[in-house]
Structure formats: C-alpha cells, structure tokens
Design a protein around this motif. Structure first.
Motif, PDB file in Angstrom:
ATOM      1  N   PRO A 194       0.842  -1.200   0.000  1.00 14.93           N
ATOM      2  CA  PRO A 194       0.000   0.000   0.000  1.00 14.93           C
ATOM      3  C   PRO A 194       0.882   1.256   0.000  1.00 14.93           C
ATOM      4  CG  PRO A 194      -0.650  -1.516   1.761  1.00 14.93           C
ATOM      5  CD  PRO A 194       0.605  -2.048   1.174  1.00 14.93           C
ATOM      6  N   ALA A 195       0.360   2.336  -0.599  1.00 14.98           N
ATOM      7  CA  ALA A 195       1.161   3.537  -0.792  1.00 14.98           C
ATOM      8  C   ALA A 195       1.719   4.094   0.512  1.00 14.98           C
ATOM      9  CB  ALA A 195       0.325   4.598  -1.501  1.00 14.98           C
ATOM     10  N   GLU A 196       0.917   4.036   1.601  1.00 14.54           N
ATOM     11  CA  GLU A 196       1.367   4.660   2.848  1.00 14.54           C
ATOM     12  C   GLU A 196       2.621   3.988   3.397  1.00 14.54           C
ATOM     13  OE1 GLU A 196      -1.469   3.052   2.450  1.00 14.54           O
ATOM     14  OE2 GLU A 196      -1.903   1.683   4.099  1.00 14.54           O
ATOM     15  N   VAL A 197       2.839   2.706   3.060  1.00 12.82           N
ATOM     16  CA  VAL A 197       4.025   2.006   3.570  1.00 12.82           C
ATOM     17  C   VAL A 197       5.298   2.692   3.064  1.00 12.82           C
ATOM     18  CG1 VAL A 197       5.240  -0.204   3.640  1.00 12.82           C
ATOM     19  CG2 VAL A 197       2.754  -0.146   3.762  1.00 12.82           C
ATOM     20  N   GLY A 198       5.219   3.221   1.831  1.00 12.17           N
ATOM     21  CA  GLY A 198       6.364   3.962   1.301  1.00 12.17           C
ATOM     22  C   GLY A 198       6.648   5.207   2.125  1.00 12.17           C
ATOM     23  N   LEU A 199       5.568   5.901   2.528  1.00  7.97           N
ATOM     24  CA  LEU A 199       5.750   7.093   3.372  1.00  7.97           C
ATOM     25  C   LEU A 199       6.326   6.697   4.734  1.00  7.97           C
ATOM     26  CD1 LEU A 199       2.409   8.992   2.565  1.00  7.97           C
ATOM     27  CD2 LEU A 199       4.715   9.615   1.809  1.00  7.97           C
ATOM     28  N   TYR A 200       5.763   5.620   5.317  1.00  7.09           N
ATOM     29  CA  TYR A 200       6.248   5.202   6.635  1.00  7.09           C
ATOM     30  C   TYR A 200       7.741   4.858   6.586  1.00  7.09           C
ATOM     31  CZ  TYR A 200       1.233   4.659   7.617  1.00  7.09           C
ATOM     32  OH  TYR A 200      -0.106   4.856   7.766  1.00  7.09           O
ATOM     33  N   ALA A 201       8.167   4.252   5.465  1.00  6.48           N
ATOM     34  CA  ALA A 201       9.579   3.862   5.338  1.00  6.48           C
ATOM     35  C   ALA A 201      10.474   5.078   5.124  1.00  6.48           C
ATOM     36  CB  ALA A 201       9.751   2.875   4.190  1.00  6.48           C
ATOM     37  N   GLY A 260      24.452   1.799  10.773  1.00  4.56           N
ATOM     38  CA  GLY A 260      23.517   2.873  10.424  1.00  4.56           C
ATOM     39  C   GLY A 260      22.370   2.369   9.553  1.00  4.56           C
ATOM     40  N   LEU A 261      22.713   1.602   8.529  1.00  5.36           N
ATOM     41  CA  LEU A 261      21.666   1.070   7.651  1.00  5.36           C
ATOM     42  C   LEU A 261      20.815   0.048   8.388  1.00  5.36           C
ATOM     43  CD1 LEU A 261      23.551   0.599   4.266  1.00  5.36           C
ATOM     44  CD2 LEU A 261      21.803   2.292   4.826  1.00  5.36           C
ATOM     45  N   GLY A 262      21.473  -0.737   9.251  1.00  4.06           N
ATOM     46  CA  GLY A 262      20.728  -1.719  10.035  1.00  4.06           C
ATOM     47  C   GLY A 262      19.713  -1.030  10.931  1.00  4.06           C
ATOM     48  N   ALA A 263      20.156   0.048  11.607  1.00  6.94           N
ATOM     49  CA  ALA A 263      19.244   0.793  12.477  1.00  6.94           C
ATOM     50  C   ALA A 263      18.084   1.349  11.656  1.00  6.94           C
ATOM     51  CB  ALA A 263      20.000   1.919  13.172  1.00  6.94           C
ATOM     52  N   ALA A 264      18.380   1.854  10.453  1.00  8.20           N
ATOM     53  CA  ALA A 264      17.319   2.400   9.601  1.00  8.20           C
ATOM     54  C   ALA A 264      16.301   1.324   9.262  1.00  8.20           C
ATOM     55  CB  ALA A 264      17.930   2.978   8.326  1.00  8.20           C
ATOM     56  N   ASN A 265      16.766   0.107   8.962  1.00  7.80           N
ATOM     57  CA  ASN A 265      15.837  -0.959   8.602  1.00  7.80           C
ATOM     58  C   ASN A 265      15.052  -1.453   9.801  1.00  7.80           C
ATOM     59  OD1 ASN A 265      15.783  -1.828   5.720  1.00  7.80           O
ATOM     60  ND2 ASN A 265      17.997  -1.647   6.029  1.00  7.80           N
ATOM     61  N   ILE A 266      15.701  -1.509  10.961  1.00  7.80           N
ATOM     62  CA  ILE A 266      14.956  -1.896  12.162  1.00  7.80           C
ATOM     63  C   ILE A 266      13.878  -0.849  12.435  1.00  7.80           C
ATOM     64  CG2 ILE A 266      15.143  -2.186  14.664  1.00  7.80           C
ATOM     65  CD1 ILE A 266      17.880  -3.493  14.167  1.00  7.80           C
ATOM     66  N   LEU A 314       9.885  -1.450  12.672  1.00  7.41           N
ATOM     67  CA  LEU A 314       9.105  -1.128  13.876  1.00  7.41           C
ATOM     68  C   LEU A 314       8.001  -0.112  13.598  1.00  7.41           C
ATOM     69  CD1 LEU A 314      11.931  -0.934  16.582  1.00  7.41           C
ATOM     70  CD2 LEU A 314      10.328  -2.807  16.134  1.00  7.41           C
ATOM     71  N   SER A 315       8.053   0.543  12.418  1.00  4.95           N
ATOM     72  CA  SER A 315       7.038   1.567  12.129  1.00  4.95           C
ATOM     73  C   SER A 315       6.309   1.252  10.828  1.00  4.95           C
ATOM     74  CB  SER A 315       7.703   2.953  12.056  1.00  4.95           C
ATOM     75  OG  SER A 315       8.722   2.956  11.071  1.00  4.95           O
ATOM     76  N   SER A 316       6.005  -0.045  10.637  1.00  3.53           N
ATOM     77  CA  SER A 316       5.202  -0.505   9.500  1.00  3.53           C
ATOM     78  C   SER A 316       5.783  -0.138   8.148  1.00  3.53           C
ATOM     79  CB  SER A 316       3.766   0.042   9.586  1.00  3.53           C
ATOM     80  OG  SER A 316       3.217  -0.251  10.831  1.00  3.53           O
ATOM     81  N   GLY A 317       7.109  -0.022   8.067  1.00  2.00           N
ATOM     82  CA  GLY A 317       7.737   0.266   6.784  1.00  2.00           C
ATOM     83  C   GLY A 317       8.299  -0.992   6.158  1.00  2.00           C
ATOM     84  N   TYR A 318       9.065  -0.852   5.110  1.00  3.99           N
ATOM     85  CA  TYR A 318       9.688  -2.017   4.473  1.00  3.99           C
ATOM     86  C   TYR A 318      11.151  -1.676   4.194  1.00  3.99           C
ATOM     87  CZ  TYR A 318       9.412   0.041  -0.254  1.00  3.99           C
ATOM     88  OH  TYR A 318       9.584   0.827  -1.354  1.00  3.99           O
ATOM     89  N   PRO A 319      11.958  -2.646   3.684  1.00  6.38           N
ATOM     90  CA  PRO A 319      13.411  -2.421   3.620  1.00  6.38           C
ATOM     91  C   PRO A 319      13.808  -1.141   2.878  1.00  6.38           C
ATOM     92  CG  PRO A 319      12.975  -4.731   3.306  1.00  6.38           C
ATOM     93  CD  PRO A 319      11.635  -4.051   3.341  1.00  6.38           C
ATOM     94  N   VAL A 320      14.782  -0.454   3.450  1.00  3.43           N
ATOM     95  CA  VAL A 320      15.282   0.804   2.883  1.00  3.43           C
ATOM     96  C   VAL A 320      16.795   0.724   2.723  1.00  3.43           C
ATOM     97  CG1 VAL A 320      13.480   2.218   3.955  1.00  3.43           C
ATOM     98  CG2 VAL A 320      15.617   1.801   5.186  1.00  3.43           C
ATOM     99  N   THR A 321      17.329   1.641   1.965  1.00  6.53           N
ATOM    100  CA  THR A 321      18.788   1.801   1.903  1.00  6.53           C
ATOM    101  C   THR A 321      19.097   3.198   1.388  1.00  6.53           C
ATOM    102  OG1 THR A 321      20.857   0.739   1.271  1.00  6.53           O
ATOM    103  CG2 THR A 321      19.187   0.899  -0.432  1.00  6.53           C
TER     104      THR A 321
END
Lengths: 588, 588
Positions: B50-57, B308-314, B318-325
């Motif tokens: 869903p689109a909001e997941v992109g915002l949450y991430a 740093g990237l690990g913390a970002a992904n955790i 924890l906030s309904s997002g998906y993997p980032v980099t």
C-alpha cells in the motif's frame, strides 16, 4: 600416431614391451592380487555391498585404466574413503541388502565415470583445486575415524549402522549386551596379527636374513594369511552356527556385463554425491600417481587421468561393480614390487577374475570380523594427526577449514563435511585476500628503494602518499583499497599526490579497474593527483586498452623513485609559483 | 566522548551545529521531501505494498540513520532495486494485497536490519566484496529492465504480474485487448513530461536566465508536478469511474509503532532474501556515500555504515515500513542542494511525516499510471549498457559473470540472478588464479636481471630450471605448480637444479606449503636440487616456523642471480670432480 597415443596412453609403452618388463609386471601383479582379494571383499562390505561386488570392481576397471590412464604404476580398484562415500550416498536412497541399493551403487559408478570423462574432455581438472590440502587431509582423517568406528560392530558381532560418529556411537551403545564372544575373539585376534605384521614382522624376517624387500612383501601379505586362517577356523569349529557372522555364499564366476535400469529420479538423486566422489577420488588418485611417477622421472597428465579414472568407473558400472579410484597403499606395493607398465594392472585383473571363478566357494566361511579388522588396520594409517598439528602451527585460517571439515564429517557425514570444508576454505581465502597487506612506503635515505614506513626509517613528504599493495587487485579487495585511500585522504589535509606502487600487482580485474577509476575521480574532485608506478607488463597491456589511462589525473611511472621525484618537483614548482604570485601581489 | 562518538557518529557534528548549517540543511530537506513524496509512493507500489508504507519507510528510518550513520549526505529511504527484491521475496510467501504480504515485508525489514547490525558489530562488511562490480552492475541493469517491464501494465491499465521477463511478457500479452485508453494517455503523458523535464527543462530554464542550480532543482521536481496535475485531472474528470486505476484512500496519520507477529516459519523463509537485500543495499549505499564523502574530503566508516543502515531498517520494521537503503539519485540531490549534516535527513523525515498527516487525502485520486511513469523514468537510468560494453572489452571472464547475472536475473528473477553472478565470479576468479602466469626465466646477458625466456633473448643452462610464478601460492594453484614442475623435470633429463623465483609470491598457504614439500621430495627422489629465491619478508617469516626449510634439498637465496651463480658453481665443481675421477680412472 602421436595423436592416437594421446588418447590411448598404453601405445606409449606397448610397442617397446619386452620379456623383462613382462616378468616384472607379472611378479607385481601376483603380489597386488594377493593384497587385493581381502581388500576388495572388505571394502565392498564397508560400502554395504555383497562381497562379490568388490571383486567385480577389481577386474574390468583395472583393464580400462590400463588403456586410458597415464600412470605406469597406479593400482586402481575399491578404496576405503570412496567406499564410505558410496555407502553414505546409496544409503540415503535404498536400504542395505536390497537390489535397489546394489543398483544405486552401480549407477553411482556410471555417473561418476561419465563425470570424470567429461571433466577430462573439457579440461575441468582444475575443479579439484577447490579441495585445499588441509580440507582433504582433514576429510581423510575424519573418514578414517568414521570407517574404523563403523567397523567396530563387525568386531563385536552386534547389529547396527550409522553414517556419523554420534549415530554409530548411539547404535553401538544400544547393542553392547549382545556382543558375540567368538566374533570378538576372531576380531581381536586378527587385529593383533595385522598390527604385529605391520610393526614387527618385517624387522623379524630381516633379522632372520630374509631379504628386506621380500620381508616387506610378506608383511603386506598378512591379511590373506588372516583370511585363510579364519576361514579354516570358522569351517573347522562351525562358527557360523555359533552366531559368528560370515561372508556367506559368493556367486561363482565373472560379472554380468550390461547397463542397469536407470531412472531419472535415481540419477538426479545421485548427481551431487557422484560429483563429490569423482573429485575426491581424482584428487587422491592423482597425488599418488604423481608421487610415484616423479620417482622414476615419468609424468602423468592430469586431464588424461580424469579420462582414465572415468573409463575405470564406467567399466565398473558396466560390470556390476561400484566406484573405484587409484589407491595409495596398493599403488605403493605395485611400485615397490617392480611394476613397469599398466600391464601389471591387466595381470592383476586376470588374477582377480580367476579368484572370482575358482576361489569364491572357499570364502563363504570367512568371518566378517576378519574383513572388519583388515579395514580398521588399513584406515588407521589414513588418520594423520601430525598434519593437523602442522597446519595449526602454520596457519590458523587453514586450520579452521581443516577443523570444520573434520568436525562436520564426523558429526554430519562425509558429504556435508567435504562441502563445508570447501566453502569455508574459499571464504577464508577471500577474506585473506580481501584485506591485503598494504604498506605506506618511503624512501630509504641515499637509495632509490622504497620501504614500509612502519618497518624502516625512511623519508616521506606530507604532500605525497606512496602506497604499496601486496596483492593482485580484484573484486574482493578493490573496495578495501578504496577505503584505505579514502581514509588517508581524509586524515591528511595537506595531501597533493597519491602514488600507487604496483610491484606486487599481478592482475587487475574489471572491479578493481572500476575502483581505480573511482579513486581517480574522487581524488580529482579533492584536487589530488593519482599516479601509478612499477606496473607489470601484462597488467599495463590490459590497462592500455581502457579509458582509465586517459582519465588518469596523473602519470604512470616506471619506478616509484621516478614517480616521487617527478611529483616532488611539480609540488616545488607550484610552491614557487604560489610564492611568486604572493610576492608579485606584495610588490603591486 | 571519542568512544561515544564512534557509536553515535552524530556527536561529531551535533556539537558544532550552527545557524548556517541549519538553513542549508532545511533547504536541502525541502527539496528532497518534494522528490521523496512521489518516489516513496511509487516504490511502495513497485514492492506490491500500500502507498502509505512507502511514506512510513521514509520517516523513522531517516532519523535512525541520522543517529547511527557516518555519511553526512546519504539520503536513506525506499529505493527501486530493494523494492523489487522485496516484491520478489514477499511474493513467494503471500499474495499481494493481503495482510500476510504486508507483515512479511515488515519482517523482512526487521531481519535485514538485524543482519546489517550484526554484520557491523562483527565487522563482516567484507562479505559485500563477494559482489564484484560487473555482477552488481549487471544486476542493477537487469533489475532496471525488469522493473520497467513490470510497470508497463500500470501504464497500459491492464492486470498482470510476474517476477521474470518471460512471466511479465506472458502476462502482458494475455491482456493486450484490455488496455484502458485513459490510463494509457495519462501514462504516456507523464512519461513524456518526465523525459522532457529530464532532458530539456534545465537547458530551457538556464536559457531564460534561471540560475543553473535552481534550474536543476526545478527539473528534479517534475514528478511532484506530474502528481499534482494528474490528481487534478483524475478528480476533475472523475477518471476513477472510467476505469483508471487510482492509488485510493491512504490512511491519514503516522504509522503505528510495534513489532509484527513473528512466526518461525516466516522468519526462516525470509532469511536468505533478507541477507541478499542487506548485502545489495549495503553495497549500493556505501558506494554512493563514499563518492559523496570524497568530494568534501570527508570519510565514512563502512562497518559503522552497516550499523547505520541496520538501524534504519529496524526502524522501518518497527514503524510498519519495508526495507530501505541509501539511494543514489536522492543522495546526489541532497548533496547538491547543500545538505551539511544528517540533520537534513531528520528534517526530511519531518516533511514526510507532515505529508502523511495532511497530504494523504489529496493523493487518493492519484493515478497509478503516474507512479509507474515515475518509476520507469527513474529506473531507466540504472540500465548501463556502456558498462556492459566496457567490461566486455576489458575482461572476458568478468563479462561472463556479468552476462550470466543479467540473463539469470531477467529469466529467473533477482535472487537467483545475484547468486548465480556471485558463484560464477568466484569460480572464474579461482580458475584464473588456479592457472597463474608461470615463466621460465633466463639471465639477460650482461645484467643480473632474469626475464621470461619466451619474451627476451636470455641465457639459460640445461642443468638449471629457473621458474617464476606470478601469483601467491594457495590451494587453487598449488597443484598447478606441482604439475608444471613435474612436466619440466620429465622433459629435461639433464636437469640438476630447480630454482623457484618468488618475487611475486605474496603469500603461501598450508596447501601450497605441502605442495612445495611434495615438490621438494619428488625432486630429491630424482636427484634434483630445489632452491627458492627472492622470497618476501612476511612469507619467509612464516616459512621459518616450519620444517620445510630443514627438508629443503637446496638453499633459499636472496636474489635469483645469486641462486643461479651458486648453483652453477656447484654443477661445475661436480663436473670437474667427475672428470677428475674419470681421468684418475684412466691414469690408473
């Protein structure tokens, strides 16, 4: 003819074969045959196969190897480690003692043969290089321990099984109350006899003036003596009725020739183990072959060896045998007994064929404990704890690969063991080369030599970074070089030039080339020149075909000293012109 | 404090933060936010979420990276390739649009974050070195093509799916009759607008005297313009009723904070993809970060970057997002817009949070075709055919790995693609180093230099073999050295000494040491001396701890010339004594 002899190496020696060679080969064949009869029965038992399959695997494969192999003295046939691997592979597919089990073993030989021939044709022998010495050595040591442990049940006369040390221990401990005393007596008796023969018989014979080489041969013939003695004992005392497990009726005659029923499922289930058996068998065989060939300044051709071993395994598969390879112990005996050509192998095959036709009725009363004792004595020589110690002292990372191989082989079986060892040694190798030795170098005063600033007192210049990498540049270490140079640049604000000394760089792959481009780009952004020195000829040849040299924000210098001198004079010139400009401004 | 700032890199800059930095960071944040709103919606759609997941991430992960990351300008958030990998991984576990699918994506972020942190703590960043440049480049090119192909259905307004090019093509061709003309018009219109903005808008704006950097920013803001225009169009013409797929209602407000329901099955199914996503994301991010840091002579610490990237992904998990980099395009915009510190990332997060709270009602009527066009234009810059050409010209084996990566990624999906590329590049590297360049060398007349006999006219001696190996000796090439020397010995019956010139040998592992022992033993059996020359210091240090030097049937010489001179004088002395003996015999 030279072409034909490449594919049929026997043409090399067949044309000059003479009476002297014939008598040498015949003698060696007799001795190897005597040694091979009990071994082939024992290794078939180790593989979980009927005794005759061991004999069958010792007839046609030897003839095939004599035609296609390049070693003059390698003795091909069933060996301990490959028998263990066969048992492990086939045991996952069918229950021991069933026709399916036998069929799977035969198919395994065919598959392994086909793979070896294919590897030979496509010159893929380098695949064997994936097995590092510590991994092989650890694998063989662990296999030896596994085999010895697995044979204990035959010595104790209890049922059981298992492919790993915990399984074997569990199975044995569950049956300790069922020990058969007669079997145990035979097992321990034969073990004692064989250990005695191995250790003391030869010196004893020599002491009573038997010639040393004959004494040696007689000591090696102890297993056949044990076989004869225990058969006589078992027959005389009717031990079979007393619960001593015997080999039982062995079909008399030569094996049937033909292809077993192949199913796609069976073939695909056996592909991976066949590959592992092929590689392990090849490595074992080629190192024995090479050692023996070198003693007489002969040579073997590893790619043709693949074809020779492949032909031997295909022959095994077509004649109801199971996977074979060149064995260490028998090959040494063959060599020491004076074998001159692979014809000795053909004569050995005839000897085993005669045994299959006429001796098998005599072997029905052979106690399995005798064979188990033969195996235990043979495999304990495979256990090489000295090698473990040496590797530990020399290299902790090689030791880690070896220890993992031993632990996984003992705990999870031969297939996982070898795979774990290979993967770990690859990983460790990449780890090692991914952080290569990098030295910041400076000029040894009064010379044109540049040495590590940490080891020598040398001259350096804050505007110039001279850095030497002691490794070829490739994908696993190219990022390390980027990181190292980036860190230096960040730490040295006065830096104007970076000179990369390439005297130890034997190759630069595409990843490293991109890293160099990237380093060049970043240094240029920061106003820093980037130079290379002492680039090797072949490396320079390849760089010339790329845009890197055009983009390079600096020069390629023949020597590090030339590079530093050139760059230093540039810095000084710029320093002067800055000063000139400053004084000009003052004057105005 | 220095210790604390190692683990919390923001302490480095937070203490000296001032008004000038604040205004730079704020400006950069506004620009990145404008760019990130459509991108985060689009990449969520690409990931099947869903689109909001992109915002949450794009909220908490940016804050987490600002605390733990070391790059001053890296813009973290959803990116194209990782979104594709997420879709592929999660699509194997649950159907798109289900709650399970969303949960799996969140768990994937948590797992990937945990792995990255663990890799950082255990300093396993070198694992990323397994990805060679050609493999990454091929993988990103293929991913770009896959993504673009996969978005075509949104442009055409047809249903469909697929993780590989054949699947996508099959799915599209099955629905070609169902094309929605209004959707197609919007898709093509936005594509045209974005391509125009990318190519011509900046020169046009510059021509009418807009400052170059502002013109660049305005061109980069084209996607938000496209979003606004198509939302207005869709609302005004009620395109939703006409069958144009819209984003639909987006929940207003901030994401809930918490751990999703974890099942062991789910975790174990996602382990391998999480690892691949971690490594690919890290490699992409660290190379962007390093490039930008170098421009300002700053540095990043790769191991801390993992954290740093690990913390970002955790934080994402924890906030309904998906993997980032760290994404390339947004980071460059952030840098060019003048971001000074990671505070810009925090301000961007605030911007996205505000968008999530207040803008989402406006986005319900956003056509999916607009987002698809945004994605297509963004990912086509990932397709780098020039790199394919360059690698082909430079190295056929690197090209083979790259071509395999592209072909397998397109044909069998992203996971198999990256694994195939890594395995093949490892294999090819080992193959290359397993047959190193070996030169037989001779003396350049009148000098003390020794060069390849095939390239130079040099002096040699039939009794002495001088051989140079241009590679470190390790398990993959140790057997090759054995073979090479064995072949030389077999071919040269007059040979008395072999001198191995080790000037390019940076290391000798345990396998190679055993091979040298074996070579030494075989040469000794054949009555040939074995010498080493020009052994490097660190290599010699390790050899000194072994028995090899005691066993060595020869000497270790500092220089090749010294070795040859010494050995030659030995040969001559022996030659004389043989002659003396001969003449003595004659005299008698």
């Amino acid at each position: 003819m030279p072409e034909a002899s490449r594919f049929f190496p026997f043409l090399h020696w067949a044309r000059t074969y003479d009476g002297a060679m014939l008598s040498s080969d015949l003698l060696a064949a007799v001795i190897v045959t005597i040694m091979l009869i009990p071994q082939s029965l024992a290794y078939a038992m180790l593989a979980g196969l009927p005794a005759e399959v061991g004999l069958y695997a010792s007839i046609l494969p030897l003839v095939a190897y004599a035609i296609f192999g390049t070693s003059r003295t390698l003795a091909v046939g069933p060996v301990a480690v490959v028998s263990l691997m066969t048992a492990s592979a086939v045991g996952q597919i069918a229950a021991e003692g069933t026709l399916d089990y036998l069929t799977a073993a035969i198919v395994l030989a065919l598959l392994s043969g086909g793979m070896l021939v294919a590897m030979g044709i496509f010159r893929l022998g380098f695949l064997a290089n994936f097995l590092s010495h510590p991994v092989i050595s650890g694998f063989i040591t662990a296999s030896g321990l596994l085999i010895a442990a697995g044979q204990l049940r035959h010595i104790l006369g209890v049922p059981g099984g298992g492919n790993t040390l915990p399984e074997i221990a569990m199975s044995l401990s569950g049956h300790l109350t069922a020990i058969n005393p007669a079997t145990l007596a035979i097992g321990i008796g034969v073990l004692a006899l064989l250990f005695f023969a191995r250790k003391y018989l030869k010196p004893l014979l020599v002491a009573i003036r038997v010639p040393a080489c004959l004494a040696d041969m007689m000591a090696k013939a102890a297993p056949i003596l044990a076989v004869a003695a225990t058969v006589a004992l078992a027959t005389g005392l009717d031990l079979g009725a007393g619960g001593v497990a015997l080999v039982g009726e062995i079909p008399q005659g030569l094996p049937a020739f033909g292809v077993p029923a192949l199913s796609l499922d069976l073939v695909s289930a056996l592909l991976a183990p066949a590959f592992l058996i092929s590689v392990v068998g090849f490595v074992e065989s080629v190192s024995v072959g090479q050692t023996l060939a070198a003693k007489r300044r002969q040579r073997i051709d590893p790619d043709q060896e693949l074809i020779g071993l492949g032909a031997a395994n295909i022959a095994a598969g077509l004649s109801s045998g199971y996977p074979v390879t060149g064995g260490f112990a028998r090959s040494v005996v063959n060599f020491d007994a004076g074998a001159q050509t692979p014809a000795a192998g053909v004569f050995t095959a005839i000897g085993i064929a005669l045994a299959a036709m006429f001796l098998t009725p005599l072997l029905a009363n052979l106690p399995q404990a005798t064979l188990a004792a033969t195996i235990i004595v043979a495999v304990l020589t495979l256990v090489d704890l000295g090698a473990v110690r040496r590797v530990f002292a020399y290299s902790k990372s090689d030791f880690a690969a070896m220890a993992a191989t031993i632990a996984v082989t003992l705990g999870w079986g031969v297939e996982l063991g070898i795979v774990a060892g290979v993967l770990l040694s690859l990983l460790l190798h990449l780890y090692r080369t991914s952080k290569p030795h990098v030295a910041i170098v400076g000029q040894v005063p009064g010379t044109e030599h540049y040495r590590n600033v940490e080891r020598h007192s040398v001259l350096t210049n804050p505007e110039i970074l001279s850095i030497r990498v002691d490794e070829s540049l490739y994908f696993a270490n190219s990022r390390f070089l980027e990181d190292t140079i980036a860190a230096q640049v960040a730490d040295r604000p006065e830096l104007k030039h970076v000179i990369l000394m390439c005297s130890a760089v034997n190759a630069i792959d595409a990843s490293a080339l991109e890293s160099l481009e990237e380093i060049n780009r970043r240094l240029a952004d920061a106003g820093i020149g980037f130079h290379l020195s002492e680039v090797k000829g072949p490396v320079m040849d390849r760089l010339k075909g790329t845009e890197f040299l055009e983009h390079l924000n600096g020069e390629v210098h023949l020597s590090q000293h030339g590079a530093v001198s050139e760059v230093r004079s540039q810095c000084q010139a710029r320093g002067r012109s800055t000063m000139d400009a400053a004084s000009g401004a003052q004057a105005r």
